[in-house]
Design a protein around this motif. Sequence first.
Motif, short mmCIF file in Angstrom:
data_model
loop_
_atom_site.label_atom_id
_atom_site.label_comp_id
_atom_site.label_asym_id
_atom_site.label_seq_id
_atom_site.Cartn_x
_atom_site.Cartn_y
_atom_site.Cartn_z
N VAL A 144 0.85 -1.20 0.00
CA VAL A 144 0.00 0.00 0.00
C VAL A 144 0.88 1.25 0.00
CG1 VAL A 144 -1.85 1.22 1.19
CG2 VAL A 144 -1.76 -1.28 1.27
N THR A 145 0.59 2.16 -0.93
CA THR A 145 1.30 3.44 -1.03
C THR A 145 0.29 4.57 -0.87
OG1 THR A 145 2.92 2.49 -2.56
CG2 THR A 145 2.78 4.89 -2.47
N ALA A 146 0.62 5.53 -0.01
CA ALA A 146 -0.27 6.68 0.21
C ALA A 146 0.09 7.80 -0.77
CB ALA A 146 -0.13 7.17 1.65
N TYR A 147 -0.94 8.44 -1.33
CA TYR A 147 -0.76 9.55 -2.27
C TYR A 147 -1.43 10.80 -1.73
CZ TYR A 147 0.98 6.13 -5.61
OH TYR A 147 1.72 5.15 -6.24
N ASP A 148 -0.94 11.95 -2.19
CA ASP A 148 -1.41 13.23 -1.64
C ASP A 148 -2.85 13.52 -2.01
OD1 ASP A 148 1.05 13.66 -0.50
OD2 ASP A 148 1.83 14.77 -2.24
N ASP A 149 -3.26 13.15 -3.23
CA ASP A 149 -4.62 13.46 -3.67
C ASP A 149 -5.04 12.44 -4.72
OD1 ASP A 149 -3.33 14.30 -6.08
OD2 ASP A 149 -3.09 16.32 -5.25
N GLU A 150 -6.29 12.59 -5.19
CA GLU A 150 -6.83 11.64 -6.15
C GLU A 150 -6.13 11.73 -7.50
OE1 GLU A 150 -11.06 11.14 -6.45
OE2 GLU A 150 -11.41 11.90 -4.43
N LYS A 151 -5.71 12.92 -7.89
CA LYS A 151 -5.02 13.07 -9.17
C LYS A 151 -3.72 12.28 -9.18
CE LYS A 151 -3.21 16.51 -12.40
NZ LYS A 151 -2.99 17.96 -12.65
N ALA A 152 -2.98 12.37 -8.08
CA ALA A 152 -1.73 11.61 -7.99
C ALA A 152 -2.01 10.11 -8.00
CB ALA A 152 -0.97 12.01 -6.73
N LEU A 153 -3.09 9.70 -7.36
CA LEU A 153 -3.44 8.29 -7.32
C LEU A 153 -3.82 7.77 -8.71
CD1 LEU A 153 -4.11 5.64 -5.90
CD2 LEU A 153 -6.36 6.59 -5.32
N THR A 154 -4.67 8.49 -9.41
CA THR A 154 -5.08 8.05 -10.75
C THR A 154 -3.90 8.05 -11.72
OG1 THR A 154 -5.80 10.30 -11.27
CG2 THR A 154 -7.47 8.77 -10.43
N SER A 155 -3.00 9.01 -11.58
CA SER A 155 -1.81 9.03 -12.44
C SER A 155 -0.94 7.81 -12.19
CB SER A 155 -1.00 10.31 -12.21
OG SER A 155 -1.75 11.46 -12.57
N ALA A 156 -0.82 7.43 -10.93
CA ALA A 156 -0.03 6.25 -10.59
C ALA A 156 -0.64 4.98 -11.19
CB ALA A 156 0.10 6.12 -9.08
#
Length: 339
Positions: A72-84
């Motif tokens: 599990v990796t934590a991301y700052d926001d949804e945009k960063a998550l979807t890009s990943a």
Amino acid sequence: MTQHAASPTPAGQGRKLVVFVVGLAAVVVAMLCAFVLPSIHSGPHEVPVGVTGPQSATAAVSKALSGEKWEVTAYDDEKALTSAIEDRDVMGGIALSPDHVTAYTATAGGPQATAILTSTATALAEQQQVDVTVTDLKPFPEDDPKGAGFSSATLPMIFGGMIPAVALSRLFPGHSGLRLRLAGGISFALVAGFAVAALLQFGTGSLSGNYWITSLGISLGMTALSLTLLGLESLMGMAGFGLGAAVIMFLGNPLSGLASGPHWLPDGWATLGQLLPPGASGSLLRANAYFDGVGAGTAVLTLSCWVVFGLALCLIADRRGRRKATVENAAPAPRAQLV
């Protein structure tokens, strides 16, 4: 009436038979293990997923997906998550907010991971008594939403490398036909690769990437298989071909992870599967067909190494054949005996 006594068994023949029987049995057991063990131990193994939201909420998700099954990796926001997810850094993720839960998935990257992420997001939403939304960023095409055509592509790609190797070895045998076998194997791989991609993309609607790039990727996989088998056959005869075909069918096929993705196989088996041509071909097809080529580099490098390996085997066989021909031509002709 003369009776002929049975000739004794030549020395060492019995020992050779025992070695053959025991060795073949060991090979069968090993191949059976390759089929059975990955299936028994299949499931998530260090599947990379992402999470974003309040710290307390992300901690809850990390706990729900704890253990060796998930990374599990934590991301700052949804945009960063979807890009990943689109960059294939993770296979999916969950975004949490005080009044909503969103599961971001990539079904084309692995349907099983999508199912578990969806159920996890639903359970979290029920606990918080909020709504849940599932957004599939990389789905299978509408004409084949379950990816049946893609999942069944392994055997056509394998047989696309094996069948021409067998046929060409029969049509153009010996050292004199080696170059024709090479040319035929590469030519067939190109034609068959474009034909298979056309059927899957335009016939069944199972693929959605760039047709030309996808076709070349399939052709590369078939070329890697075909040249490797042709090289083994050129050096060792049909025994070499049989050995290569057994490894491809009984190891490469079940360990390819085409239907589920390599993260659904045990770690060691998954790594081995991706190093063999079927697994690398499947990963390349997935990358080209659904992710615009993202993540294709490793698969291309692996298949290119197999192509070079097959060519090297053929080169060794060619030199050996030339030396043999030179020795035979240099040998003096036997003198005719006078009667």
